[in-house]
Design a protein around this motif. Structure first.
Motif, PDB file in Angstrom:
ATOM      1  N   HIS A 101     -44.472  72.933  72.101  1.00 10.07           N
ATOM      2  CA  HIS A 101     -45.468  72.289  71.229  1.00 10.07           C
ATOM      3  C   HIS A 101     -45.113  71.847  69.752  1.00 10.07           C
ATOM      4  CE1 HIS A 101     -45.999  76.404  69.095  1.00 10.07           C
ATOM      5  NE2 HIS A 101     -46.719  75.593  68.194  1.00 10.07           N
ATOM      6  N   SER A 102     -43.981  72.428  69.349  1.00  6.71           N
ATOM      7  CA  SER A 102     -43.567  72.312  67.885  1.00  6.71           C
ATOM      8  C   SER A 102     -42.542  71.156  67.718  1.00  6.71           C
ATOM      9  CB  SER A 102     -43.161  73.556  66.982  1.00  6.71           C
ATOM     10  OG  SER A 102     -42.530  74.262  67.759  1.00  6.71           O
ATOM     11  N   LYS A 104     -41.383  67.633  67.574  1.00  4.00           N
ATOM     12  CA  LYS A 104     -41.940  66.470  67.053  1.00  4.00           C
ATOM     13  C   LYS A 104     -42.124  65.244  68.026  1.00  4.00           C
ATOM     14  CE  LYS A 104     -41.997  67.147  62.263  1.00  4.00           C
ATOM     15  NZ  LYS A 104     -41.069  68.218  61.769  1.00  4.00           N
ATOM     16  N   ILE A 110     -46.289  67.259  65.864  1.00  2.19           N
ATOM     17  CA  ILE A 110     -46.369  68.659  66.596  1.00  2.19           C
ATOM     18  C   ILE A 110     -47.989  68.648  67.128  1.00  2.19           C
ATOM     19  CG2 ILE A 110     -44.564  69.589  65.308  1.00  2.19           C
ATOM     20  CD1 ILE A 110     -46.694  71.116  63.878  1.00  2.19           C
ATOM     21  N   ARG A 112     -50.804  71.489  69.115  1.00  5.35           N
ATOM     22  CA  ARG A 112     -51.167  72.868  68.905  1.00  5.35           C
ATOM     23  C   ARG A 112     -50.481  73.722  70.334  1.00  5.35           C
ATOM     24  NH1 ARG A 112     -55.037  73.455  73.021  1.00  5.35           N
ATOM     25  NH2 ARG A 112     -55.843  71.205  73.781  1.00  5.35           N
ATOM     26  N   GLN A 113     -50.561  74.972  70.061  1.00  6.96           N
ATOM     27  CA  GLN A 113     -49.966  75.829  71.018  1.00  6.96           C
ATOM     28  C   GLN A 113     -50.598  75.925  72.268  1.00  6.96           C
ATOM     29  OE1 GLN A 113     -48.458  79.581  69.223  1.00  6.96           O
ATOM     30  NE2 GLN A 113     -46.745  79.748  70.992  1.00  6.96           N
ATOM     31  N   ASP A 140     -39.438  79.868  72.514  1.00  8.78           N
ATOM     32  CA  ASP A 140     -40.007  78.566  71.688  1.00  8.78           C
ATOM     33  C   ASP A 140     -38.835  77.655  71.157  1.00  8.78           C
ATOM     34  OD1 ASP A 140     -40.568  77.230  68.919  1.00  8.78           O
ATOM     35  OD2 ASP A 140     -42.502  77.881  69.685  1.00  8.78           O
ATOM     36  N   ARG A 143     -38.135  77.496  67.370  1.00  2.95           N
ATOM     37  CA  ARG A 143     -38.153  78.835  66.617  1.00  2.95           C
ATOM     38  C   ARG A 143     -36.887  79.554  67.021  1.00  2.95           C
ATOM     39  NH1 ARG A 143     -42.434  81.914  68.337  1.00  2.95           N
ATOM     40  NH2 ARG A 143     -41.066  82.529  70.187  1.00  2.95           N
TER      41      ARG A 143
END
Length: 163
Positions: A101-102, A104, A110, A112-113, A140, A143
């Motif tokens: 989700h993050s 781009k 991005i 939402r989770q 993730d 991350r």
């Protein structure tokens, strides 16, 4: 490291531009192989053929050792992603989930989770229902530095499945 042939499962419409980035980071590496990337037209065509999408999925899973579920905001609710996870589990493939989700999207940024689609399925262990998301790796992309770490995640999933 052994060459690993990977099947990527994902929600096409919402996440395809994120998925392209993740998948390309895999196939440009030595030993990184993935099933051919289908397009929307091919998917629509598969729906019309005898056996339809189920048959197409079976063909795509052949020769792969790991299924990587790339999930975004709405992947959990996708019928065909669920089917791909179920068949991968039944076939004894390595499984892992990566939250994208993050990543781009070049057009939308991005997102939402979403919920890990592996949590949709449970298996009995010691008389209790345990979600697959508790049994298989979940990461993730941003991350956990997927660009660097995805090969190790895939290798871990393959070895855990005895592949």
């Amino acid at each position: 490291m052994v060459a690993r042939r990977v099947f990527f499962s994902f929600h096409y419409d919402r996440d395809v531009r994120r998925v392209v980035q993740v998948r390309n980071s895999w196939v440009v590496r030595p030993g990184g192989e993935a099933q051919p990337f289908y397009d929307k037209a091919e998917f629509e065509e598969a729906k019309k053929r005898a056996g339809g999408i189920e048959k197409w999925i079976e063909e795509q899973l052949k020769g792969t050792s790991v299924t990587v579920v790339l999930f975004g905001a709405e992947t959990y609710d996708r019928e065909w992603v669920r089917h791909e996870i179920k068949r991968s589990y039944e076939l004894g493939k390595g499984l892992l989930a990566i939250d994208i989700h993050s990543v781009k999207d070049p057009q939308l940024g991005i997102d939402r989770q979403g919920t890990n689609p592996l949590s949709y399925f449970t298996i009995k262990q010691n008389g209790r229902d345990v979600p697959l998301s508790n049994l298989y790796g979940a990461y993730d992309w941003v991350r956990d530095n997927g660009y660097v770490n995805m090969p190790a995640w895939i290798e871990t999933a393959a070895k855990a499945a005895g592949r």
